[in-house]
Write a protein that holds these residues in place. Sequence first.
Motif, PDB file in Angstrom:
ATOM      1  N   UNK A 139       4.106  52.037 -10.200  1.00  0.00           N
ATOM      2  CA  UNK A 139       5.569  52.181 -10.263  1.00  0.00           C
ATOM      3  C   UNK A 139       6.246  51.361  -9.173  1.00  0.00           C
ATOM      4  N   UNK A 140       5.684  51.405  -7.967  1.00  0.00           N
ATOM      5  CA  UNK A 140       6.253  50.624  -6.870  1.00  0.00           C
ATOM      6  C   UNK A 140       6.174  49.135  -7.134  1.00  0.00           C
ATOM      7  N   UNK A 141       5.052  48.675  -7.671  1.00  0.00           N
ATOM      8  CA  UNK A 141       4.891  47.251  -7.975  1.00  0.00           C
ATOM      9  C   UNK A 141       5.872  46.814  -9.056  1.00  0.00           C
ATOM     10  N   UNK A 142       6.081  47.643 -10.069  1.00  0.00           N
ATOM     11  CA  UNK A 142       6.992  47.288 -11.164  1.00  0.00           C
ATOM     12  C   UNK A 142       8.440  47.257 -10.668  1.00  0.00           C
ATOM     13  N   UNK A 143       8.793  48.172  -9.756  1.00  0.00           N
ATOM     14  CA  UNK A 143      10.151  48.154  -9.197  1.00  0.00           C
ATOM     15  C   UNK A 143      10.388  46.870  -8.404  1.00  0.00           C
ATOM     16  N   UNK A 144       9.401  46.477  -7.599  1.00  0.00           N
ATOM     17  CA  UNK A 144       9.531  45.237  -6.842  1.00  0.00           C
ATOM     18  C   UNK A 144       9.604  44.043  -7.783  1.00  0.00           C
ATOM     19  N   UNK A 145       8.781  44.075  -8.824  1.00  0.00           N
ATOM     20  CA  UNK A 145       8.771  42.991  -9.804  1.00  0.00           C
ATOM     21  C   UNK A 145      10.116  42.843 -10.499  1.00  0.00           C
ATOM     22  N   UNK A 146      10.864  43.937 -10.631  1.00  0.00           N
ATOM     23  CA  UNK A 146      12.118  43.885 -11.375  1.00  0.00           C
ATOM     24  C   UNK A 146      13.077  42.862 -10.769  1.00  0.00           C
ATOM     25  N   UNK A 147      13.177  42.840  -9.447  1.00  0.00           N
ATOM     26  CA  UNK A 147      14.085  41.896  -8.786  1.00  0.00           C
ATOM     27  C   UNK A 147      13.632  40.464  -9.042  1.00  0.00           C
ATOM     28  N   UNK A 148      12.333  40.210  -8.859  1.00  0.00           N
ATOM     29  CA  UNK A 148      11.806  38.865  -9.077  1.00  0.00           C
ATOM     30  C   UNK A 148      11.932  38.465 -10.540  1.00  0.00           C
ATOM     31  N   UNK A 149      11.670  39.396 -11.456  1.00  0.00           N
ATOM     32  CA  UNK A 149      11.784  39.099 -12.880  1.00  0.00           C
ATOM     33  C   UNK A 149      13.227  38.780 -13.262  1.00  0.00           C
ATOM     34  N   UNK A 150      14.166  39.530 -12.704  1.00  0.00           N
ATOM     35  CA  UNK A 150      15.578  39.269 -12.994  1.00  0.00           C
ATOM     36  C   UNK A 150      15.956  37.870 -12.550  1.00  0.00           C
ATOM     37  N   UNK A 151      15.479  37.466 -11.386  1.00  0.00           N
ATOM     38  CA  UNK A 151      15.797  36.129 -10.882  1.00  0.00           C
ATOM     39  C   UNK A 151      15.166  35.049 -11.764  1.00  0.00           C
ATOM     40  N   UNK A 152      13.925  35.269 -12.178  1.00  0.00           N
ATOM     41  CA  UNK A 152      13.260  34.314 -13.075  1.00  0.00           C
ATOM     42  C   UNK A 152      14.057  34.146 -14.364  1.00  0.00           C
ATOM     43  N   UNK A 153      14.477  35.252 -14.952  1.00  0.00           N
ATOM     44  CA  UNK A 153      15.169  35.193 -16.232  1.00  0.00           C
ATOM     45  C   UNK A 153      16.562  34.573 -16.112  1.00  0.00           C
ATOM     46  N   UNK A 154      17.270  34.852 -15.022  1.00  0.00           N
ATOM     47  CA  UNK A 154      18.599  34.264 -14.846  1.00  0.00           C
ATOM     48  C   UNK A 154      18.490  32.767 -14.603  1.00  0.00           C
ATOM     49  N   UNK A 155      17.496  32.357 -13.793  1.00  0.00           N
ATOM     50  CA  UNK A 155      17.271  30.924 -13.570  1.00  0.00           C
ATOM     51  C   UNK A 155      16.952  30.238 -14.895  1.00  0.00           C
ATOM     52  N   UNK A 156      16.079  30.851 -15.686  1.00  0.00           N
ATOM     53  CA  UNK A 156      15.704  30.268 -16.972  1.00  0.00           C
ATOM     54  C   UNK A 156      16.908  30.205 -17.913  1.00  0.00           C
ATOM     55  N   UNK A 157      17.700  31.269 -17.934  1.00  0.00           N
ATOM     56  CA  UNK A 157      18.882  31.293 -18.797  1.00  0.00           C
ATOM     57  C   UNK A 157      19.857  30.189 -18.425  1.00  0.00           C
TER      58      UNK A 157
END
Length: 309
Positions: A139-157
Motif C-alpha cells: 500500500x505504501x509503495x502504491x501511494x508513492x507510485x501514484x505521484x510518479x505515475x501522475x507525473x508520467x501520465x501528464x508529461x505523456x499527455x
Amino acid sequence: MAGGLVALLDDIAALVKLAAASVDDVGAAAGRASIKATGVVVDDTAVTPRYVQGLSPERELPIIKRIALGSLRNKIVIILPVILVLSQFLPWLLTPLLMLGGAYLSFEGAERIWEALSGAHEDEPAAAVDASQEKAVVSGAIRTDFILSAEIMVIALNEVAGEAFWARAAILVIVAVVITALVYGVVGLIVKMDDVGLRLAQQESPSAQRVGRLLVKGMPVLLEALSTIGIVAMLWVGGHILVVGFDELGWHGPLGVVHALEEAGQGVPALGGVLGWLGGTVGSAIFGLVVGALVVGLLHLLPRRRAAH
C-alpha cells in the motif's frame, strides 16, 4: 458487378492502410511520450527496490507484481480519466499542472542532494518484514507510485495534446502499460540479481563463480548509480518542464538562456550536436536545481528558524 467488387476491395484496402497508418502514428506518439517521461521512470526504478528490502527472497517477485498491478491501476483507472477530461474541457490547466509536477521533480532532486551533503538522512538497515506487514508495504509503495505515475501520465499527455480524444486515450493506455512493464520488469531483475549471483558463485565452474561474485558486488553499485542518475534526470526533466512552462506563460528568459547554451554547443565543429544537447540539458538541470533548492529551503529551513524563535 465485378467492377463494384473491385472498387469495394480497393476501399477496404485503403481503410486497412489508413488503420495501419493510424496504429503506427499511435505507436510513434506513445514512444515519444514515453521518452519524455524518462526522468520520472528512472526515479521510479531507483525507488521501488527499497520496498522489498527485508523480505524473504521468495516473496520479492510476488510483492513487485502486486505493486506493478497497483501502479497500472493508478495510471489507467484513476489518473487517465481525470487528465483526459481536463485535456478535453480545461486544456489550459495542463501547463500549470505540468509545472507543478516539474517543481515537484526539481524539489525531489534538490532534496536528495541536500540530504547527501548535510547527512540529514541516513539509510538504516532494512528490518525483516513478515507476511502480516506485506499489505502495508504494498500500500505504501502504491501511494508513492501514484505521484510518479501522475507525473508520467501528464508529461505523456502534454506530448499528444493535439491528437483526437480517443487517440489520446489509446496512446496513454499504451504509455501506461509499456512504462509499468519496463519499470517493474527492470526492478524485478535488479532485486533478483544478488540471488542469481549467489547461485552462480556456488557453481563448480570458475567462470560462473566469477560472474556470480561480480553480480553480488555489482548490486549495491547499480542501485547507487540508479539513484544518482535518477537525481540528475529529475532535475533535468523538472527544469525543462519549468522553463518551457514559464515561456508559454510569458516569461521567456529561462528558455532563452537554455537555447543560448544549446546554440553555443552547436557551434563547436564535429561535436556540435552532442554539446548542443548537453548545454540545453545542463541549463535545464541548473534551473531545476535552483527552483528545487528554493522549495527545499522553504520546507526545511524556515520551519526550523520559526521553531528556534
